[in-house]
Design a protein around this motif. Structure first.
Motif, short mmCIF file in Angstrom:
data_model
loop_
_atom_site.label_atom_id
_atom_site.label_comp_id
_atom_site.label_asym_id
_atom_site.label_seq_id
_atom_site.Cartn_x
_atom_site.Cartn_y
_atom_site.Cartn_z
N GLU A 1 0.83 -1.21 0.10
CA GLU A 1 -0.08 -0.07 0.16
C GLU A 1 0.87 1.18 -0.05
O GLU A 1 0.66 2.25 -0.78
N SER A 2 1.98 1.27 0.64
CA SER A 2 2.66 2.44 0.99
C SER A 2 3.74 2.83 -0.35
O SER A 2 3.57 3.70 -0.87
N GLU A 27 1.25 4.07 -3.10
CA GLU A 27 1.06 5.56 -2.80
C GLU A 27 2.23 6.21 -3.39
O GLU A 27 2.17 7.41 -3.83
#
Length: 252
Positions: free
Chosen positions: A164-165, A168
């Motif tokens: 997820e990071s 982003e």
């Protein structure tokens, strides 16, 4: 010396002729394919378009976007457009490969319509750059459609924080950080990070292009229980079957 120069000129002219002929056939075949898709439109076909040409607004640096066809009748199509525009077509394709189209609210709620004849005209004048039909649920190897009528028969995947990071960071344009985070996630067993790391290796983003590594991580994700890795793995093995990869030899 004169004979050498003459031969060199002939070789150059031959290469130019071959290149021109190849370009002609590619454009001709691409045009025929687009005409076929327009004549046989289906729900969940997609098209890449120029935002400025389609809307008539001044062109900006970010002029490429995608639309999803959601309904078709005898005379018109209904579609939704993506909420994000891109500077280059290749940037949009990379977003598709990262499964970005599956993000909640990626497509705007507004439903727009075009007549079939308008769609044809927009395709001919270049406003619609490419009309595409997914293979199963995938486009360019990225997931673009939800599975229909599928019961959840096993627990959902655990939260995959590195992945997820990394996504982003990728969406913010920090490719090096995204690659590093995808790699950490992949090495720690996050299957989505393994798939996205494979995509980075395919495109040579944040690292050197390495198809062998891409195949390895896609296979690892699939064997770790992520079924979405399998179609991408097969497509990659088919495209690079000349590499005689050991993993590909087992699945093809």
């Amino acid at each position: 010396m004169k004979v050498f120069i003459k031969n060199k000129v002939l070789i150059t002219l031959g290469l130019l002729f071959f290149t021109s002929l190849s370009a002609y056939y590619y454009i001709h075949n691409q045009s025929k394919h687009q005409q076929f898709l327009i004549a046989s439109l289906q729900d969940n076909d997609f098209f890449i378009f120029s935002t400025s040409q389609l809307s008539g607004e001044p062109k900006t640096r970010f002029d490429y976007a995608i639309a999803k066809i959601i309904n078709i009748n005898d005379s018109e199509v209904s579609y939704q457009i993506g909420s994000t525009s891109y500077r280059y077509k290749k940037d949009l394709i990379k977003a598709i490969r990262l499964d970005t189209l599956m993000i909640d609210n990626y497509f705007l709620n507004e439903i727009r319509t075009l007549s079939i004849s308008e769609l044809q005209t927009l395709s001919e004048n270049g406003s619609i750059i490419e009309l595409m039909r997914p293979t199963g649920r995938y486009l360019f190897g990225g997931l673009v459609l939800e599975e229909q009528k599928m019961k959840l028969i096993q627990p959902t995947y655990n939260l995959q924080e590195f992945n997820e990071s990394a996504v982003e960071s990728y969406q913010l344009g920090d490719i090096d950080t995204a690659f590093a985070l995808f790699k950490k996630g992949a090495e720690s067993g996050e299957t989505w990070a393994q798939i996205n790391l494979a995509n980075m290796y395919i495109d040579g983003e944040g690292t050197d292009k390495n198809i062998g590594s891409a195949i390895y991580w896609l296979n690892t994700a699939y064997e770790s229980g992520n079924p979405d890795a399998q179609p991408k793995l097969k497509l990659l093995c088919q495209e690079y079957n000349h590499l005689n990869n050991e993993i590909c030899s087992r699945i093809l």
